[in-house]
Design an enzyme around this catalytic site. Structure first.
Site, mmCIF file in Angstrom:
data_model
loop_
_atom_site.group_PDB
_atom_site.id
_atom_site.type_symbol
_atom_site.label_atom_id
_atom_site.label_comp_id
_atom_site.label_asym_id
_atom_site.label_seq_id
_atom_site.Cartn_x
_atom_site.Cartn_y
_atom_site.Cartn_z
ATOM 1 N N HIS A 52 69.876 61.785 46.713
ATOM 2 C CA HIS A 52 70.766 61.057 47.625
ATOM 3 C C HIS A 52 70.841 59.586 47.217
ATOM 4 C CE1 HIS A 52 69.312 64.513 50.037
ATOM 5 N NE2 HIS A 52 70.582 64.557 50.408
ATOM 6 N N HIS A 78 66.943 55.544 53.207
ATOM 7 C CA HIS A 78 68.202 55.515 53.970
ATOM 8 C C HIS A 78 68.154 54.601 55.184
ATOM 9 C CE1 HIS A 78 69.989 58.587 51.574
ATOM 10 N NE2 HIS A 78 69.116 59.513 51.914
#
Lengths: 603, 425
Positions: free
Chosen positions: B174, B137
């Site tokens: 994710h 991320h």
């Protein structure tokens, strides 16, 4: 990977921004959102599929249709689905052309009139065929040659789905503001003349005032429906949407009576009321604060949260956007009537409001036209994906602060980076490698193969753990310490005195480790221990013991990653006592002691 | 079948003691447990284990902005109250707290992935594993979702020095937004992410419609999924898409992010994958016999993370592991069953057949467009005649994918595909 709070926050902001500028009619957005939900995505998905399939067929025939469809030379891309829906709802390409409604279409799309011709061209080249095909299918379903023409590539199911979605969508109130359309048709000629100066100001005003009146007089069904839908939602959302529609209304119609209620900026802070204007100002303030925390020099805050669409990234577009903003603030600084400090740093929304505030106090006819321009620029910048679910969709951020610099491939680069390849630790090199480890590998460690008195008893398991640990230690040599195996498992507790362990347990009962104050407090309790020691104890001893307790007492609901769960029930059976089993009073840590002795010997 | 692949595994004992703070779901202690379990299963005897170097700030700045790296280096828990403005700019705080030894932690995991990529580049190994890495991320100028430094981007940039095209695959629950964003404009990296999408699930990006832009258009693939996807449908989808991607894109190397939060029972995840299902993806990717960099990622139920990554280390080593976990210091974390497999998930599978088929169609359609797109650097396949300086005996991994194997893959894919279509219609 994030707690929901932050994500929610983000989405909410994006949502706010999107709603503010994303659509002329806030209620419509809400409605789209609720009614279409999943369909929306499917529609777009299918539309993209159909379009790309169609374009491929066309390309095959030798005609070139680049994607995405670009408007003029600014490189602005056009939302084809929206264009398609707008035109379709008005009545199709021919009707729009015959009645000269392209200007209205362009406006509905939130674009400037300078691209009118391009929009029409794009429709003719990209979508007209699709429209004809779709109409023929919808009107005449009996015909079997429905799959013919350019759309044979669709599977039957897709086609059915697609048609269904369109029928569905068109059956309901869609994207086009019907009342505005009627008004527009009346005033068409007037706009045509005025279109050179951007948006015809006087026309816009009268048009929206009219629209407002029309809405009131007819008690627009659609609107009522929307209100009902919103009332089932949370209160906060309702007022927000109403506030936003107020902002829209005021933006469109600056001499609306409600605008006159706005107080001087100096009185804003102490204002107690809950009128729309003060809500809007508060919302702006909140947005500004949020942004100030995050702003990075190169970006305007709204863009950052908005995560602009890649096609919007083109320099031309940005420049346009910024100059408009600058012009607005410039005007503000010239007129001292507005002594608000936010102006200069304002986002578009900011300056928007300030402009409004100013115009109502001393508006001159000249300034009005630039407001209209500001509005249109706001619309374009916000119209990322103007419908339904897409408001929740976060776009990939693009720009020099986001992408990696990837060099062009010019062949393998053999620079001197081979020096950092990591340090080999295993297999051990040279003399450190213990021959014993080779001849006596750790081998099978199945508990049932052991010769313990009571297999699988606590003692048995402890014995094997210790046994394996010793073998591993012999095998790994100094690596055992490099890899911190000396700090793994309950062995860690042996570096703690019974007194200290009691103290730790007591502390946990006083204060949950889920609280931020826990670790600083722990450091105070144990000044002689480093925080690594404490954390190591927590993970290697404390949690394992708690887990061991849970395994026996509540094997169905175990969560060793939960810092929050209560420790109270563990009470006295916790700590080294927890390892005792009934009938084995004599359990001592002989294996562990051995282990420690060994470690001491070697050091 | 014994593995001929040479495996380099990266581990630094210091990561185990890193602590994000109370209540934070990310627990680097899981790395310690994983390593321990790997050794308990004797897997270390079949591979080489390396201690990564601590990546220098200048190495981290190959992707990240220098100011951000500088700030990470400087900030400590004791001084953070002085920098509230910078903390907000760099998105540090709630999800990405500042903790003791933060920068060292970043240096270790990033160093591991960089070293892994360099070993692959120098053909010193066929597969490199860094379970500490995979923090997908992290953005160029800010932290995000427990990730500070994006080691994957750094690793891929390293691989790009030797390979024309690198394929990035992400099976974390994710979306791999940091990597996708970093390479959004380039066709030299194709990013493929399978993830939960919708319901405001973090990070909110990764719609099937996000396909990259400019030169990178069509070179970002997103496979958005809903709650509760199970092994069967996930593996089917994964196999179809990845086989097609490899066939079309012909990458020189693959980076696989194995976030374990897509497993059933994860604290933050919402899929129903078993460890077998998760590892099946690793198996599929391994079969391409391309230089492979495997990293960790998310995973918030510690013992399952350790189970999963140990099992996958076994898969990469072609070693079947007994289901009973050998006695070791952390055995209590695996009680009461002490098994490697995990219980089945019970989340309702919201991925309907037609939904999955629509997604698949869309992705495959985009993939087909690549073929027609002009100007793709397909002609610039890494030169097969490139001879590594260090180890000439090592077979060039690019050559290892013989025509024969390729044909077989295509055939398999077609077969599967037909069957699938039958079912769907």
């Amino acid at each position: 990977m994030v707690t929901n709070g932050a994500a929610l926050d983000c989405v909410e902001i994006v949502n706010k921004c999107g709603t503010m500028g994303g659509h002329l009619d806030v209620d419509n957005v809400g409605k789209d959102l609720e009614q279409f939900g999943d369909n929306k995505d499917r529609l777009r998905c299918l539309f993209d599929l159909v379009l790309s399939g169609y374009l491929k067929e066309v390309t095959w025939k030798g005609l070139f249709r680049p994607m995405p469809a670009m408007l003029g030379n600014d490189g602005q891309s056009l939302d084809l689905l929206k264009l398609f829906l707008v035109v379709r709802e008005i009545g199709g390409y021919e009707l729009v052309s015959n009645e000269g409604l392209w200007a209205f279409v362009v406006k509905e799309l939130g674009l400037g009139f300078q691209v009118l011709a391009s929009v029409k061209l794009i429709y003719a080249k990209y979508l007209y065929e699709l429209e004809k095909w779709l109409r023929s299918n919808l009107e005449d379903r009996k015909e079997d040659n429905a799959c013919g023409g350019n759309f044979g590539f669709l599977t039957l199911e897709q086609e059915k789905d697609f048609r269904g979605l369109f029928a569905n969508r068109i059956g309901r109130q869609g994207v086009v503001n019907k009342v505005a359309l009627i008004e527009y048709r009346k005033h068409k000629k007037f706009i045509g003349k005025d279109s050179k100066n951007g948006v015809g100001v006087s026309d816009t005003n009268s048009r929206f005032r009219l629209q407002d009146r029309v809405g009131k007089v007819y008690g627009d069904d659609a609107e009522n429906e929307c209100r009902k839908e919103f009332s089932t939602r949370k209160r906060k959302r309702k007022s927000l949407s109403e506030m936003l529609s107020w902002v829209m209304l005021v933006a469109k119609c600056h001499d609306d009576p409600s605008v006159r209620e706005i107080l001087e900026p100096s009185k804003w802070i102490n204002h107690k009321g809950d009128e729309f204007w003060i809500q809007a100002i508060r919302a702006r303030e909140a947005l500004r604060q949020k942004r100030d925390g995050h702003s990075v020099i190169e970006q305007s805050p709204l863009q950052k949260n908005q995560e602009m669409h890649p096609s919007m990234y083109d320099d031309d577009f940005l420049n346009h956007h910024f100059t408009e903003k600058l012009r607005c603030s410039e005007r503000l600084s010239r007129s001292n009537s507005c002594s608000c400090s936010h102006c200069s740093s304002g986002s578009t929304f900011d300056s928007q409001l300030m402009c409004l505030h100013r115009t109502h106090s001393e508006c001159g006819p000249k300034e009005l036209s630039s407001i209209a321009i500001d509005l249109s620029s706001l619309d374009t910048s916000m119209t990322v994906e103007p419908y339904g679910d897409d408001i929740f969709r976060r776009q990939v951020a693009v720009g020099p602060r986001f992408q990696a610099e990837v060099p062009e491939w010019t062949g393998p680069v053999s620079d001197s980076d081979s020096k950092w390849l990591g340090t080999r630790q295993w297999p051990l090199s040279g003399g450190e490698y213990d021959s014993l480890a080779i001849t006596d590998p750790i081998g099978s460690r199945q508990p049932n193969s052991c010769s313990c008195q009571i297999p699988n008893s606590v003692e048995c398991i402890r014995f094997h753990i210790a046994e394996n640990r010793m073998k591993l230690k012999l095998e790994l040599g100094s690596l055992f310490y490099h890899w911190r195996f000396d700090g793994m498992g309950e062995e860690v507790s042996l570096r703690w005195t019974a007194e200290e362990e009691k103290k730790f347990k007591h502390m946990v009962q006083l204060e949950s480790p889920s609280l931020n104050a826990f670790w600083p407090r722990a450091s105070e309790f144990f000044p002689e221990k480093t925080w690594q020691d404490l954390i190591s104890y927590y993970f290697n001893v404390f949690l394992i013991r708690r887990r061991s307790y849970q395994n026996r007492v509540t094997p169905k609901s175990i969560d060793s990653d939960d810092d929050e769960s209560e420790f109270g029930c563990i009470s006295d059976s916790f700590g080294s006592y927890a390892l005792k089993v009934p009938g084995s009073n004599t359990l001592t840590c002989s294996q562990n002691n051995q282990c420690i002795d060994l470690e001491l010997d070697e050091h | 079948m014994r593995s001929k692949d040479k495996i380099s595994y990266f581990y630094d004992g210091d990561v185990g003691s890193v602590y994000f703070g109370p209540n934070h779901p990310m627990k680097p202690h899981r790395l310690c447990m994983t390593h321990h379990l790997v050794l308990a299963y004797d897997l270390h005897k079949k591979m080489e284990i390396y201690r990564p170097h601590k990546a220098y700030p200048v190495e981290l700045a190959q992707f990240h902005s220098a100011d951000y790296v500088e700030f990470l280096n400087r900030i400590t828990p004791d001084t953070q109250h002085l920098f509230s403005k910078e903390l907000a700019i760099y998105n540090l705080g709630e999800d990405c707290p500042v903790f003791e030894n933060l920068f060292e932690f970043c240096q270790i995991y990033a160093g591991g992935t960089i070293d892994a990529a360099r070993r692959l580049n120098n053909k010193l190994c066929d597969i490199a594993i860094n379970w500490a890495g995979g923090l997908h991320h992290a953005k160029k100028c800010e932290a995000s979702g427990f990730c500070y430094i994006n080691d994957l981007v750094l690793g891929i940039l390293e691989l790009l020095k030797y390979h024309t095209r690198v394929l990035y695959i992400d099976i974390d629950v994710h979306h791999g937004d940091g990597v996708e964003e970093a390479f959004y404009f380039t066709d030299r990296v194709m990013t493929v992410s399978f993830h939960k999408f919708g319901d405001m699930f973090f990070p909110g990006t990764g719609d099937v419609k996000d396909i990259g832009a400019r030169e990178g258009k069509l070179y970002a693939i997103n496979v958005p999924l809903k709650n509760g996807i199970d092994d069967t449908s996930f593996i089917r989808l994964f196999k179809t898409i990845i086989s097609k991607v490899v066939e079309m894109y012909q990458p020189g190397a693959i980076v696989l992010q194995c976030g374990a939060d897509s497993l059933a029972g994860d604290r933050l995840g919402c899929f129903n994958l078993s460890i077998d299902g998760h590892a099946a993806c690793v198996r599929i990717v391994k079969k391409f016999n391309l230089p492979l960099l495997v990293t960790g990622g998310g995973g918030y139920t510690k013992e399952n993370v350790a189970r999963c990554w140990t099992f996958e280390t076994g898969v990469l080593l072609d070693t079947e592991l007994p289901n009973e976990i050998p006695d070791n210091e952390y055995i209590k974390y695996f009680e009461p069953e002490c098994l490697l497999s995990i219980p089945n998930g019970h989340i309702e599978n919201l991925n309907s057949r037609s939904y999955l088929s629509t997604i698949k169609m869309q992705v495959l359609e985009n993939l087909r467009s690549i073929q027609h797109a002009p100007g793709v650097q397909m002609q610039e396949v890494p030169p097969d005649f490139y001879i590594p300086d260090i180890d000439e005996k090592e077979q060039n991994p690019d050559e290892r994918m013989h025509k024969h194997t390729k044909d077989k893959q295509i055939q398999r894919d077609d077969e599967y595909y037909d069957g699938d279509n039958d079912n769907d219609s």
